[in-house]
Motif scaffolding. Structure first.
Motif, mmCIF file in Angstrom:
data_model
loop_
_atom_site.group_PDB
_atom_site.id
_atom_site.type_symbol
_atom_site.label_atom_id
_atom_site.label_comp_id
_atom_site.label_asym_id
_atom_site.label_seq_id
_atom_site.Cartn_x
_atom_site.Cartn_y
_atom_site.Cartn_z
ATOM 1 N N THR A 105 41.876 29.699 36.532
ATOM 2 C CA THR A 105 42.759 29.827 37.702
ATOM 3 C C THR A 105 42.018 29.418 38.970
ATOM 4 O O THR A 105 42.632 28.910 39.903
ATOM 5 C CB THR A 105 43.307 31.263 37.861
ATOM 6 N N HIS A 106 40.708 29.656 38.993
ATOM 7 C CA HIS A 106 39.871 29.209 40.111
ATOM 8 C C HIS A 106 38.413 29.424 39.728
ATOM 9 O O HIS A 106 38.122 29.942 38.642
ATOM 10 C CB HIS A 106 40.238 29.929 41.421
ATOM 11 N N ALA A 107 37.515 29.030 40.610
ATOM 12 C CA ALA A 107 36.091 28.980 40.240
ATOM 13 C C ALA A 107 35.289 30.140 40.814
ATOM 14 O O ALA A 107 34.083 30.004 41.030
ATOM 15 C CB ALA A 107 35.492 27.638 40.661
ATOM 16 N N PRO A 109 33.286 33.734 40.437
ATOM 17 C CA PRO A 109 32.424 34.151 39.323
ATOM 18 C C PRO A 109 33.128 34.988 38.266
ATOM 19 O O PRO A 109 32.821 34.870 37.077
ATOM 20 C CB PRO A 109 31.339 34.992 40.004
ATOM 21 N N ASP A 110 34.072 35.846 38.692
ATOM 22 C CA ASP A 110 34.721 36.742 37.729
ATOM 23 C C ASP A 110 35.690 35.997 36.816
ATOM 24 O O ASP A 110 36.125 36.532 35.802
ATOM 25 C CB ASP A 110 35.431 37.906 38.445
ATOM 26 N N HIS A 111 36.005 34.747 37.150
ATOM 27 C CA HIS A 111 36.947 33.961 36.353
ATOM 28 C C HIS A 111 36.258 32.840 35.574
ATOM 29 O O HIS A 111 36.741 32.412 34.530
ATOM 30 C CB HIS A 111 38.037 33.372 37.259
ATOM 31 N N ILE A 112 35.123 32.378 36.115
ATOM 32 C CA ILE A 112 34.469 31.204 35.517
ATOM 33 C C ILE A 112 33.128 31.540 34.866
ATOM 34 O O ILE A 112 32.590 30.734 34.104
ATOM 35 C CB ILE A 112 34.291 30.101 36.600
HETATM 36 ZN ZN LIG Z 1 39.134 37.551 40.751
#
Ligand SMILES: [Zn+2]
Length: 284
Positions: A105-107, A109-112
């Motif tokens: 969804t985006h870059a 840290p918690d997502h990538i």
């Molecule tokens: Zn987040």
């Protein structure tokens, strides 16, 4: 299902929410423009702590029969309380090599963070990684400006370095999108800018049923109750509020279930119009 997982159907698409872990944030980071007295009252009315927000990280596994899709990868080794996605996938019967599509969804840290392994290699070796073209350009380009984030400088530095560290190894597998795009049948990425320039929402549809994954367009149910409350991690707060409203109006008018990465686990529920915002009812 094992602890930390919850499975449900959207038509013929099997969906499993997977907990990557959680992280604790000072409340002002999540609600920087909220009137302190109103925020205090809202937290108290929900029996929540006053000073910190315990924020879950929740990824979404989609099994369509032909495709295995993972929406967001969690934080990986970013903190001691995260990084459970690989184990959760295995418990759900999925090996890393089975995942053919990862939607980021985006870059942040918690997502990538979980998109690369301990050795800095892509954690899902056979997957194409869907990422907004704007997101790629923002984090890899020269004109990155995080000055509008209302979090400490050390957090901005960590966000920036993690994005660069993860995006480099993924570059040969990234498939950029620049508009609403059907990623696999029944799974559509939707531009949802504001939180980051290329932030994406994800709409899952099958058999007349729908799930709108907001990503980080709202990071706490209070952001639905009080839709004017911003998130300190939003790069462009005005744009983020417009995006939140647009996604929520679409979800409510089409009677969709809603998911948000940071909402209390299992991070799915329904929203109904209440006052100027929406009331969150958790569950499937
Ligand atoms: Zn987040």
């Amino acid at each position: 299902m094992p602890e930390g997982s919850y499975r449900f159907q959207v038509g013929s698409i099997t969906c499993t929410v997977l907990s990557d872990g959680y992280y604790s944030y000072p409340a002002p980071w999540f609600f920087p423009n909220a009137n302190p007295a109103e925020l205090s009252q809202a937290l108290e009315s929900h029996h929540l702590p006053q000073d910190e927000v315990l924020s879950p990280y929740t990824c979404l596994l989609l099994e369509t029969g032909r495709h295995v899709v993972l929406v967001d990868t969690g934080a990986g080794e970013y903190s001691r309380t995260t990084g459970a996605i690989q184990a959760r996938l295995e418990m759900a019967g999925i090996r890393a090599g089975d995942v053919d599509t990862v939607i980021l969804t985006h870059a942040h840290p918690d997502h990538i963070g979980g998109a690369i392994d301990l050795f800095g290699r892509p954690a899902f070796p056979n997957a194409r990684y869907i990422l907004s073209e704007l997101e790629w350009e923002f984090w890899t380009g020269a004109h990155r400006d995080l000055s509008h984030l209302r979090v400490p400088e050390a957090s901005k530095d960590a966000i920036h370095s993690m994005a660069r560290r993860c995006l480099g190894p993924l570059r040969h597998q990234i498939e950029p999108v620049d508009r609403e795009t059907e990623v696999v049948p029944g799974v559509v990425s939707i531009p949802a800018p504001g939180h980051t320039p290329g932030h994406l929402a994800v709409l899952i549809s099958s058999g007349g049923h729908h799930l709108m994954n907001l990503g980080d367009a709202a990071v706490h149910p209070l952001h639905l109750e009080q839709p004017q409350w911003e998130n300190g991690f939003d790069l462009a707060a005005d744009c983020a509020l417009l995006t939140r409203r647009r996604l929520m109006e679409r979800a409510v008018s089409d009677d969709m279930h809603v998911m948000a990465f940071h909402f209390p686990f299992p991070s799915i529920g329904r929203a109904s119009v209440k006052n100027a915002g929406w009331q969150w009812t958790p569950g499937w």
